[in-house]
Motif scaffolding. Structure first.
Motif, PDB file in Angstrom:
ATOM      1  N   ASP A  75      -2.530  -7.930  -0.926  1.00  0.00           N
ATOM      2  CA  ASP A  75      -1.296  -7.890  -0.247  1.00  0.00           C
ATOM      3  C   ASP A  75      -0.966  -6.103  -0.616  1.00  0.00           C
ATOM      4  O   ASP A  75      -0.745  -5.667  -1.860  1.00  0.00           O
ATOM      5  N   PRO A  76      -0.314  -5.843   0.327  1.00  0.00           N
ATOM      6  CA  PRO A  76      -0.537  -4.007   0.547  1.00  0.00           C
ATOM      7  C   PRO A  76       1.011  -4.103  -0.291  1.00  0.00           C
ATOM      8  O   PRO A  76       1.487  -2.579  -0.831  1.00  0.00           O
ATOM      9  N   ALA A  77       1.736  -4.544  -0.481  1.00  0.00           N
ATOM     10  CA  ALA A  77       3.014  -4.345  -2.368  1.00  0.00           C
ATOM     11  C   ALA A  77       2.867  -4.198  -3.406  1.00  0.00           C
ATOM     12  O   ALA A  77       3.059  -3.703  -4.012  1.00  0.00           O
ATOM     13  N   LEU A  78       1.358  -4.143  -3.677  1.00  0.00           N
ATOM     14  CA  LEU A  78       0.734  -3.620  -4.887  1.00  0.00           C
ATOM     15  C   LEU A  78       0.058  -2.267  -4.882  1.00  0.00           C
ATOM     16  O   LEU A  78       0.909  -2.286  -5.601  1.00  0.00           O
ATOM     17  N   PHE A  79       1.073  -1.564  -3.701  1.00  0.00           N
ATOM     18  CA  PHE A  79       0.852  -0.336  -4.149  1.00  0.00           C
ATOM     19  C   PHE A  79       1.774   0.692  -3.683  1.00  0.00           C
ATOM     20  O   PHE A  79       2.127   1.369  -4.025  1.00  0.00           O
ATOM     21  N   ASP A  80       2.902  -0.474  -4.377  1.00  0.00           N
ATOM     22  CA  ASP A  80       4.568   0.247  -3.583  1.00  0.00           C
ATOM     23  C   ASP A  80       4.537   1.397  -4.105  1.00  0.00           C
ATOM     24  O   ASP A  80       5.351   1.855  -4.422  1.00  0.00           O
ATOM     25  N   ASP A  81       4.490   1.489  -6.104  1.00  0.00           N
ATOM     26  CA  ASP A  81       5.623   2.112  -6.232  1.00  0.00           C
ATOM     27  C   ASP A  81       3.961   3.556  -6.986  1.00  0.00           C
ATOM     28  O   ASP A  81       4.364   4.179  -8.247  1.00  0.00           O
ATOM     29  N   ARG A  82       2.647   3.313  -6.585  1.00  0.00           N
ATOM     30  CA  ARG A  82       1.939   4.049  -6.882  1.00  0.00           C
ATOM     31  C   ARG A  82       2.675   5.497  -6.116  1.00  0.00           C
ATOM     32  O   ARG A  82       2.837   6.115  -5.188  1.00  0.00           O
ATOM     33  N   TRP A  91       3.963  10.346   1.307  1.00  0.00           N
ATOM     34  CA  TRP A  91       4.012   9.003   0.933  1.00  0.00           C
ATOM     35  C   TRP A  91       4.024   8.752  -0.249  1.00  0.00           C
ATOM     36  O   TRP A  91       4.109   7.422  -0.690  1.00  0.00           O
ATOM     37  N   ALA A  92       4.096   9.385  -1.218  1.00  0.00           N
ATOM     38  CA  ALA A  92       3.822   8.636  -2.592  1.00  0.00           C
ATOM     39  C   ALA A  92       5.617   8.524  -3.143  1.00  0.00           C
ATOM     40  O   ALA A  92       6.531   8.783  -3.571  1.00  0.00           O
TER      41      ALA A  92
END
Length: 330
Positions: A75-82, A91-92
């Motif tokens: 799920d791309p949402a897993l990376f949202d807080d990186r 994009w950070a």
């Protein structure tokens, strides 16, 4: 929808990820994603397609697994807080955003995407997460990398794109059933025609002339028409008999279909209707289209249509020829 029998996407022995975002219509984002998927394979990154931008599903919901029988992807949402280990660094902390916001209102010019897209000239980025997007295919920019990789060396760009479209963009069962129902009863050969006529008005008269020429050769051939314009659809159906269409929402005021949600239309349903058009065109025997449209160009690749089976009504338009060249290589 995710296909449980499909292989896990990509080669990710490094643990690195390529987040593939999107901008534009269906053909644009499919061919752009193919570039990203190939880059991911070249760079040894796991691809994650992120279509949460609200164009083909409610904003925040990833349209990709809803529309396609996709390989297993996180799920791309897993990376949202990186916030670290991200390239491009812009994009950070903003990985829940989309290219349309990153370009700051400047949607013109072939180089706009480069500020917020991973540098395609390199495969060795240290960042654990890279972000890719472009408005159109950038496969020519990967040509040097592919020439050095035995998986791609010696293969034509068209063959490679067809391979990735088959692997990553198999329509969901509703779309497949609808395409079979649309074309199954039609006598062969079938003439496909695509005309974008709203925000990017195509040459309606040239399409009609090409259809008339093909009908002279094949007077009994039915026509399958795909268009985003009620006016163009009515005109062609009034000119030719035995014209078949996908019943879908067409704004009467000439707005493009991406604005359908403003009228309370289900974006997933309309995306599926666009896919029915795309795959039906791919399975026609002849296709009248403009190379200025990535939608019908994607159909031609999916269907393996080439040579005298294709009629490009803009083949002598120098502006479009130059535009496509610049988009490919810049």
């Amino acid at each position: 929808m995710t296909n449980p029998d499909a292989p896990t996407a990509g080669a990710d022995s490094s643990g690195k990820v390529l987040l593939i975002k999107a901008k534009g219509g269906l053909g644009n984002r499919m061919l752009s994603a193919v570039t990203g998927l190939i880059y991911a394979d070249l760079a040894g990154r796991r691809p994650v397609i992120d279509w949460r931008d609200g164009v083909y599903a409610p904003r925040g919901e990833n349209a990709y697994p809803l529309l396609f029988q996709s390989p297993d992807m996180p799920d791309p949402a897993l990376f949202d807080d990186r916030t670290d280990g991200v390239t491009p660094a812009i994009w950070a902390g903003r990985l829940d955003e989309f290219p349309v916001t990153m370009v700051d209102g400047d949607h013109s010019g072939p180089l706009v995407y480069r500020k917020s897209c991973v540098d395609l000239s390199r495969l060795d980025h240290d960042a654990a997460l890279a972000v890719f997007w472009s408005y159109v295919s950038k496969l020519p920019r990967l040509r040097g990398h592919m020439a050095r990789d035995p998986r791609f060396r010696g293969r034509s760009a068209r063959d490679i794109m067809a391979d990735y479209l088959t692997r990553y963009f198999s329509p969901n069962p509703r779309v497949e059933a609808a395409v079979a129902a649309a074309l199954g009863p039609l006598a062969r050969p079938v003439i496909g025609a695509h005309l974008r006529y709203t925000d990017m008005a195509g040459p309606l008269e040239a399409v009609k002339q090409s259809l008339a020429a093909l009908r002279t050769q094949m007077p009994e051939a039915p026509i399958f028409l795909a268009t985003d314009s009620a006016r163009a659809q009515d005109d062609i159906r009034a000119t030719f008999g035995d014209v078949h269409i996908t019943e879908k929402y067409l704004p009467k005021d000439g707005r493009h279909l991406h604005g359908a949600q403003a009228d309370g239309i289900d974006p997933v349903l309309e995306a599926e209707n666009a896919m029915i058009d795309m795959w039906a065109l791919a399975r026609c025997d002849h296709l009248v289209y403009s190379k200025n449209s990535t939608f019908s160009g994607t159909s031609a690749i999916i269907g393996g249509l080439s040579g005298d089976r294709l009629v490009n009504v803009d083949r002598f338009n120098p502006k479009i020829v130059i535009k496509r060249f610049l988009q490919d290589y810049l």
